[in-house]
Design an enzyme around this catalytic site. Structure first.
Site, PDB file in Angstrom:
ATOM      1  CG  ASP A 138       9.691  -1.807   2.683  1.00 39.67           C
ATOM      2  OD1 ASP A 138       8.714  -2.533   2.384  1.00 39.67           O
ATOM      3  OD2 ASP A 138      10.234  -1.796   3.799  1.00 39.67           O
ATOM      4  CB  CYS A 139      13.323   1.062  -1.990  1.00 43.52           C
ATOM      5  SG  CYS A 139      14.430  -0.318  -1.696  1.00 43.52           S
TER       6      CYS A 139
END
Lengths: 395, 134
Positions: A138-139
């Site tokens: 996600d990051c």
């Protein structure tokens, strides 16, 4: 009695008054004038070595991409760099081969390119292909990257070599009846040649056999730039047998060294190909030895005649780790071009460059004489004899 | 006179005899040091040719008239001095002493005229400072 502190020596260097000589020059000085008088006049002795040092490589921070990427596999010109450090931090080892390299499937393999050559190419300002893969998070959503980069594009590059500048190393011969291909070079059958690899009387750790002045924080010549001793090297083994002069008779001390790769030069970090063995890197290292007292001068005045090493059979004893040796020879004999072992005269060759070692000692001497290079007192010196340390245990 | 040379054979002539003519008709002593000749492929032969000056010249004219290119031996293997790390690993590999260590300087020297183009040094040199040109 001569006594000098680091501070006194540095004050003389700053004033341009320090007397600096190489580990080769100091030998004849000590022979002519004696230890006491030479110790009184010389402040610093410079050493040098330029030979294959496998345990080398660099930590690289490759910089963040947009969108960001958590690189899980990284290749530079096809050579994999270890990416299990952090998102864009990798370690490129000197001996790493490209995945496509046939290695020894067509024996003996050529090993034309590897991690050390990538580092040399980067230092030479060449473009290198960076390929990275990721599973995506996600990051760090990016999953793939292919890009040509130069050293200038890499935000951070730290040369970090866990084992360099071996204090003494054995001489390799081949007792078998076929040519063998080793990290000590090509060894012809029936002791057709004897190969060795150190700078002898110019070699850093042979000029300070008990590591009185070398340790964490010692400022050195590294790969053409400035570096530091960061720790003792892997396999550092001070407890080996030593001669009366204190010099180890077999492989003993080693150094872990580090420095900013960007100020180094491809002339002093060279990728090399050892046929049938693999890739390695020739690393240039020079260490200044402060003449704190007469004992240090005596250590630095050592000559090739007084440095002795073992002859080892690389067809059986070395690969099987038997510890057997065939005899002892001096570096003066090795450098003469032939050694005598029993009734056999065997031609010798070196993998380490004495000429370049001398050049490094000269460069370091000029740096110090010009006042730009001061000596550092180590935070602690390397583990020495009597401390019960043996990092070279074979299990 | 005695001369070491390299003969380059275009693919169309590799099936013709040459050494025979040099010996039989030009009275030359031909010592083949290295040869790579295959049918219908470009070929290359390193030879030492020995004989009278006149015979030698006539023999060379004969080769050239048949399309064989002749080049001096020392141009075949080159020592890239700036790539050389001066380690000296090559000196025990070179069988004819064309690569030598000069003492006490400990400097490697390449003596081109002694080289027989065996190419052993090419892969024995860790720094890849020896190159074959052909």
């Amino acid at each position: 009695m001569v006594k000098r502190t680091y501070e006194e020596i540095n004050a003389k260097i700053r004033a341009g008054e320090a007397v600096v000589v190489t580990a080769e020059e100091v030998i004849s000085m000590a022979r002519e004038k004696g230890i006491e008088e030479t110790a009184a006049s010389v402040d610093v002795v410079t050493t040098g070595t330029f030979g294959p040092m496998c345990s080398s490589g660099a930590f690289l921070n490759l910089g963040h991409t947009k969108p960001r990427m958590r690189m899980s596999r990284v290749f530079l010109n096809g050579v994999e760099a270890y990416a299990g450090v952090a998102a864009v931090d990798v370690y490129l080892g000197a001996t790493q081969l490209p995945e496509s390299d046939p290695a020894n499937t067509n024996y003996p393999g050529d090993f034309n390119y590897g991690g050390a050559h990538v580092l040399e190419d980067l230092l030479a300002g060449k473009e290198v292909l960076l390929e990275a893969e990721s599973y995506g998070t996600d990051c760090y959503p990016r999953k793939k990257l292919e890009k040509m980069i130069r050293l200038d594009d890499i935000p951070y590059a730290l040369l970090f070599n866990p084992r360099n500048a071996y204090q003494n190393y054995n001489v390799s011969v081949n007792l078998s009846d076929r040519t063998i291909y080793t990290y000590m070079g090509i060894l012809k059958p029936n002791m057709g040649n004897a190969n060795y690899s150190t700078a002898g009387q110019l070699s850093p750790l042979l000029n300070d056999p008990f590591y009185r002045t070398i340790g964490m924080g010692t400022k050195i010549f590294l790969g053409g730039g400035v570096g530091y001793v960061s720790w003792f090297g892997t396999q550092h083994s001070p407890e080996v047998l030593r001669g009366e002069n204190g010099v180890p008779l077999s492989p003993a001390g080693t150094l872990a060294v580090m420095g900013d790769l960007k100020q180094m030069s491809p002339q002093w970090l060279r990728g090399i190909s050892l046929i049938g063995y693999g890739v390695s890197m020739m690393v240039g290292i020079g260490i200044p030895i402060p003449i704190l007292d007469e004992e240090m001068l005596r250590y630095t005045a050592i000559s090739d005649e007084e440095i002795i090493t073992d002859v080892v059979d690389y067809s059986e004893a070395a690969p099987q780790g038997t510890g057997e040796t065939l005899g002892k020879v001096s570096y003066a004999q090795l450098k003469s071009g032939e050694i005598t072992l029993g009734d056999r005269v065997i031609p010798t060759a070196s993998l380490s460059s004495y000429l370049k070692a001398r050049e490094i000692a000269e460069i370091l001497k000029e740096w110090i004489k010009s006042g730009q290079f001061l000596l550092t007192k180590p935070v602690f010196t390397l583990p020495t004899t009597g401390e019960g340390i043996n990092y070279r245990k074979i299990v | 006179m005695k001369q070491k040379i390299v003969l380059h054979f275009p693919s169309i002539v590799t099936e013709q005899p040459f050494t025979y003519h040099l010996i039989k008709e030009y009275n030359l002593m031909v010592n083949i040091l290295k040869a790579n000749i295959n049918p219908r492929k470009e070929g290359r032969m390193v030879v030492e040719v020995c004989g009278d000056q006149e015979d030698y010249q006539a023999g060379m004219d004969f080769l050239q008239s048949r399309g064989v290119k002749i080049s001096p031996l020392e141009q075949e293997i080159v020592w890239l001095e700036d790539r050389c790390t001066q380690c000296g690993a090559c000196v025990i590999i070179c069988p004819v002493g064309a690569l030598v260590m000069e003492r006490p300087e400990m400097k490697v020297k390449f003596v081109g005229e002694k080289c027989i183009v065996c190419e052993h040094c090419i892969k024995a040199c860790p720094a890849r400072a020896m190159e074959v040109l052909y």
